[in-house]
Enzyme design. Structure first.
Site, PDB file in Angstrom:
ATOM      1  N   HIS A   1     -12.876  -5.812  12.469  1.00  0.00           N
ATOM      2  CA  HIS A   1     -13.770  -5.377  11.378  1.00  0.00           C
ATOM      3  C   HIS A   1     -13.618  -3.879  11.118  1.00  0.00           C
ATOM      4  O   HIS A   1     -14.542  -3.241  10.633  1.00  0.00           O
ATOM      5  CB  HIS A   1     -15.237  -5.703  11.679  1.00  0.00           C
ATOM      6  CG  HIS A   1     -15.455  -7.090  12.203  1.00  0.00           C
ATOM      7  ND1 HIS A   1     -15.687  -8.168  11.391  1.00  0.00           N
ATOM      8  CD2 HIS A   1     -15.433  -7.571  13.475  1.00  0.00           C
ATOM      9  CE1 HIS A   1     -15.820  -9.262  12.129  1.00  0.00           C
ATOM     10  NE2 HIS A   1     -15.656  -8.920  13.414  1.00  0.00           N
TER      11      HIS A   1
ATOM     12  N   SER B   1       0.966  17.347  -2.750  1.00  0.00           N
ATOM     13  CA  SER B   1       0.173  17.170  -3.961  1.00  0.00           C
ATOM     14  C   SER B   1       0.609  18.218  -4.978  1.00  0.00           C
ATOM     15  O   SER B   1       0.929  19.353  -4.616  1.00  0.00           O
ATOM     16  CB  SER B   1      -1.312  17.334  -3.631  1.00  0.00           C
ATOM     17  OG  SER B   1      -2.013  17.766  -4.761  1.00  0.00           O
TER      18      SER B   1
ATOM     19  N   LYS C   1      -2.004  19.560   0.992  1.00  0.00           N
ATOM     20  CA  LYS C   1      -1.963  18.108   1.169  1.00  0.00           C
ATOM     21  C   LYS C   1      -0.598  17.542   1.496  1.00  0.00           C
ATOM     22  O   LYS C   1       0.432  18.031   1.069  1.00  0.00           O
ATOM     23  CB  LYS C   1      -2.497  17.412  -0.089  1.00  0.00           C
ATOM     24  CG  LYS C   1      -4.001  17.548  -0.168  1.00  0.00           C
ATOM     25  CD  LYS C   1      -4.622  16.465  -0.984  1.00  0.00           C
ATOM     26  CE  LYS C   1      -4.509  15.097  -0.346  1.00  0.00           C
ATOM     27  NZ  LYS C   1      -4.832  14.082  -1.347  1.00  0.00           N
TER      28      LYS C   1
ATOM     29  N   GLU D   1       1.561   3.993   0.984  1.00  0.00           N
ATOM     30  CA  GLU D   1       0.725   3.503  -0.116  1.00  0.00           C
ATOM     31  C   GLU D   1       1.499   2.563  -1.021  1.00  0.00           C
ATOM     32  O   GLU D   1       0.976   1.559  -1.514  1.00  0.00           O
ATOM     33  CB  GLU D   1       0.209   4.680  -0.948  1.00  0.00           C
ATOM     34  CG  GLU D   1      -0.789   5.539  -0.195  1.00  0.00           C
ATOM     35  CD  GLU D   1      -1.090   6.817  -0.973  1.00  0.00           C
ATOM     36  OE1 GLU D   1      -2.035   6.803  -1.767  1.00  0.00           O
ATOM     37  OE2 GLU D   1      -0.358   7.815  -0.795  1.00  0.00           O
TER      38      GLU D   1
END
Ligand code: ARG
Length: 445
Positions: free
Chosen positions: A143, A264, A270, A277
């Site tokens: 979970h 980024s 970043k 992804e």
């Protein structure tokens, strides 16, 4: 033509069509339908077309609806009349099915090699993470809540087992792709003395069709390939999601190599896990390719229908997506750094040993449900009163210091000893079994 053509995307079948066409004309010669000199001319013409294509010199004309028509047109231009005999005893219906099957066989082998590469990377990383008593461990989750600690090697090997099942499925599916439809004609076979078994062998197929209607209209083999590829994609998406989580500031379990992450455009600090992804995101299109083809196939009457031309784009897209995805994921896993200190810190909550306390009582004869309640009560008091669980356990006459020792750092993972479990001895054993299975799989490819 703009609406009905498939040449723009079926060109990649050229090498397979040439190989199958060669087998077909050898079959014609074997049946005495063409002479040996005609055969030589046809084979030469087919070779030339292939060479021209490779050199970027095969010019298409407006009437070339697909790569199959283009090849025949060009061979006829090159060698004259014998070229016009190439379509003897065949139809584009058995021809396209043959070329696609032939193409998929080679593609499946390539995908299998890439899956094996990714498995090898994961196994190397697992070996590096270790399987002995001081090997790296991290929280295991259910979970997405911390449950029990597990060895990092155990976690990485979990993905290997999934990928090995994918290889199994791929091998199984490959056997059904490896069937020649050549000789089935448009739908009903031929009046000419063709020998489909001979032609199949000439093209390197393991088997040949036995029902011409089925042979020309079956696309199960494409749907099945798409399913297996979608399943691989789903596995990559789960791994990708994990890397996304692990590389966050909040988890901090993994650090991606700069070559496998992206900056980024606005935020200089970043480092984004774009490959992970995209592995997650592209699984959607793999599912789409599968469901799209199933929808195309649904309710089609026997035998060939032009709808079936829609089989190519989804399977080509799926193959490209998975091939690139496997390569990118292998590189990403091979180069990422695991922050094993952070993993251990995160796993070292005393509550991770709660089950071991219950099992301590079980060994002394307490029924598990009762033991569960006793330990649950102690965990609740520890949380409510702010006293460490180990202190409460040591002071409890039912448990004592031996039980409290089970809560020491890293102890919970060392206690996972049953076969297939997440602790050192069990993982070493698992590693041996995995190596055997992997060796057997490698023999197949
Ligand atoms: N390009 C077509 C396909 O891929 C070729 C088959 C055409 N057959 C026909 N009878 N029109 O399916």
């Amino acid at each position: 033509m703009a609406y009905t053509e498939s040449l723009s995307y079926d060109q990649r079948l050229i090498y397979s069509d040439v190989a199958c066409s060669k087998a077909h004309v050898r079959g014609l010669a074997d049946a005495g339908l063409i002479t040996e000199s005609e055969l030589a001319l046809m084979l030469g013409g087919l070779d030339t077309v292939e060479m021209e294509y490779r050199a970027g010199e095969l010019d298409f004309v407006e009437s070339d609806e697909d790569i199959h028509t283009a090849i025949e047109r060009r061979v006829t231009e090159l060698v004259g009349d014998p070229g016009a005999k190439i379509h003897t005893g065949r139809s584009r219906n058995d021809q396209v099915a043959a070329a696609l099957r032939h193409y998929l066989l080679a593609q499946i082998d390539q995908i299998a090699a890439r899956i094996l590469e990714l498995i090898d990377v994961l196994v190397d990383r697992a070996d590096e993470a270790g399987m002995d008593t001081d090997a790296a461990y991290l929280p295991g989750y259910t979970h997405l809540q911390q449950a029990q600690p597990v060895l990092l090697s155990h976690h990485l090997l979990a993905h290997c087992w999934a990928l090995m099942r994918d290889l199994d499925r791929l091998a199984d599916c490959r056997a059904r792709v490896d069937v020649s439809p050549m000789g089935a004609g448009a739908l009903a076979g031929s009046s000419l003395p063709l020998d489909p078994a001979f032609t199949a062998r000439q093209a390197g197929f393991a088997d040949q069709f036995h029902n011409s209607l089925d042979a020309t209209s079956d696309r199960d083999f494409v749907a099945e390939t798409l399913f297996v590829l979608a399943m691989v994609g789903i596995h990559l998406s789960r791994m990708g999601e994990e890397v996304v989580l692990w590389s966050t500031e909040e988890f901090g379990f993994a650090d991606l190599d700069d070559r496998y992450s992206t900056g980024s455009s606005m935020l200089p600090q970043k480092k984004n896990p774009d490959i992970a992804e995209l592995a997650r995101g592209k699984s959607g299109r793999l599912i789409g390719n599968l469901t799209g083809l199933l929808a195309t196939m649904k309710s089609l009457p026997l035998a060939y229908n032009r709808d079936l031309q829609q089989d190519k784009e989804p399977v080509f897209d799926a193959l490209d997506t998975i091939r690139l995805g496997l390569g990118a994921m292998s590189g990403m896993y091979a180069t990422m750094t695991f922050n094993t200190q952070r993993m251990a810190q995160s796993a070292d909550s005393e509550y991770g040993g709660a089950t071991d306390l219950a099992e301590f009582l079980v060994r002394k004869g307490t029924p598990f449900r009762t033991a569960h309640a006793i330990i649950g009560e102690l965990v609740r008091s520890s949380i409510a009163g702010g006293e460490p669980l180990s202190v409460l356990v040591a002071a409890d006459p039912r448990l004592g210091t031996d039980a409290a020792a089970l809560l020491a750092s890293g102890e919970a993972v060392r206690q996972r000893t049953s076969p297939g479990a997440a602790g050192p001895a069990a993982v070493s054993q698992q590693r041996g079994i995995l190596a055997e299975r992997l060796a057997a799989i490698r023999l197949r490819w």
